[in-house]
Design an enzyme around this catalytic site. Structure first.
Site, PDB file in Angstrom:
ATOM      1  N   THR A   1      16.552 -40.848  12.954  1.00 60.80           N
ATOM      2  CA  THR A   1      15.012 -41.003  11.732  1.00 60.80           C
ATOM      3  C   THR A   1      15.340 -41.215  10.197  1.00 60.80           C
ATOM      4  O   THR A   1      14.192 -41.515  10.084  1.00 60.80           O
ATOM      5  CB  THR A   1      14.674 -38.863  11.371  1.00 60.80           C
ATOM      6  OG1 THR A   1      14.902 -38.988  13.305  1.00 60.80           O
ATOM      7  CG2 THR A   1      13.923 -39.310  11.093  1.00 60.80           C
ATOM      8  N   CYS A   2      16.391 -40.432   9.914  1.00 65.52           N
ATOM      9  CA  CYS A   2      17.127 -41.389   8.584  1.00 65.52           C
ATOM     10  C   CYS A   2      16.708 -43.606   8.531  1.00 65.52           C
ATOM     11  O   CYS A   2      16.291 -43.591   7.367  1.00 65.52           O
ATOM     12  CB  CYS A   2      17.809 -40.962   8.071  1.00 65.52           C
ATOM     13  SG  CYS A   2      17.988 -39.606   8.440  1.00 65.52           S
TER      14      CYS A   2
END
Length: 245
Positions: free
Chosen positions: A49-50
């Site tokens: 996600t990052c």
């Protein structure tokens, strides 16, 4: 429970970083004094996600945020400076300052250091974002305390909407290209001349093939340009699109 620190000063911490191959210590005083800063913190560099959403969208909206009074955008993670530097280069995140909280001191001072031993991560930062004005935390968006890695409120769009709900966000532009393609070069030059930034997806890169191109665009030639999800087409069609605009 994770504490909301709005109205408080940021923790007094010294970060160990690398600048042009040399060690350099940077204090929170140097980072925040006299500036309006957006800081977003996340669990780890190179994590899904990052890497795919959180940092890239802040990087994309950085010019808009800066046009609305933000002096600097900072991504903080409990990683060492070598990892953060490599991650920034991998994502081409030129608009973001990547800050290594290697010992977790800043995250602990924020009350955001959490245990992720079940993932083999050890101590990491909870995901959140905040607006800091001259060292004072003006606003925080803290992800809800639930299982997994929630990503609901610390995103760049939420921060921009708080700072200026009427701010015009940049268009989403994707260009499918192949190496050595003169029409691709023409399309990219045209987009640049109109002030558009774009994501380039090159054939042969990260496994993208002609079959993939055809499946996505319905065509087997390059370039293929999309603006805000609308398929524009090749370089000639892009020129026609701008003439109509």
């Amino acid at each position: 429970m994770l504490a909301n620190k709005e109205g408080h000063k940021v923790p007094d911490v010294t970060f160990r970083t690398r600048v042009e191959g040399e060690w350099k210590s940077i204090t929170t005083q140097e980072i925040f004094k006299g500036k309006r800063v957006v800081l977003f913190a996340l669990p780890g560099a190179f994590t899904p996600t990052c890497s795919t959403t959180h940092l890239p969208r802040y990087n994309e909206l950085a010019p808009t945020l800066k046009a609305n009074g933000i002096d600097e955008l900072i991504c903080l993670s409990v990683n060492d400076t070598f990892v953060m530097e490599a991650w920034g280069k991998d994502l081409d995140a030129a608009n973001i300052t990547l800050l290594p909280d290697g010992n977790g001191h800043f995250s602990a001072g924020m009350g955001m250091l959490v245990d992720k031993e079940d993932l083999g991560f050890g101590k990491r930062s909870w995901r959140y974002s905040m607006l800091v004005n001259d060292g004072i935390i003006e606003k925080m968006f803290i992800e809800p305390e639930k299982a997994g890695d929630p990503f609901e409120v610390s995103d760049a769009d939420t921060m921009l909407d708080f700072i200026n709900p009427s701010a015009k966000k940049p268009d989403h532009v994707s260009v499918f290209t192949k190496p050595g393609c003169p029409h691709c070069k023409r399309a990219k030059q045209l987009l640049a001349s109109k002030g558009f930034t774009y994501e380039e997806v090159a054939l042969g890169s990260h496994g993208l093939s002609y079959a993939s191109l055809n499946a996505i665009t319905g065509r087997g030639t390059t370039p293929q340009v999309y603006i805000n999800g609308k398929h524009i087409g090749g370089a000639d069609e892009l020129e026609a699109y701008f003439k109509k605009a």
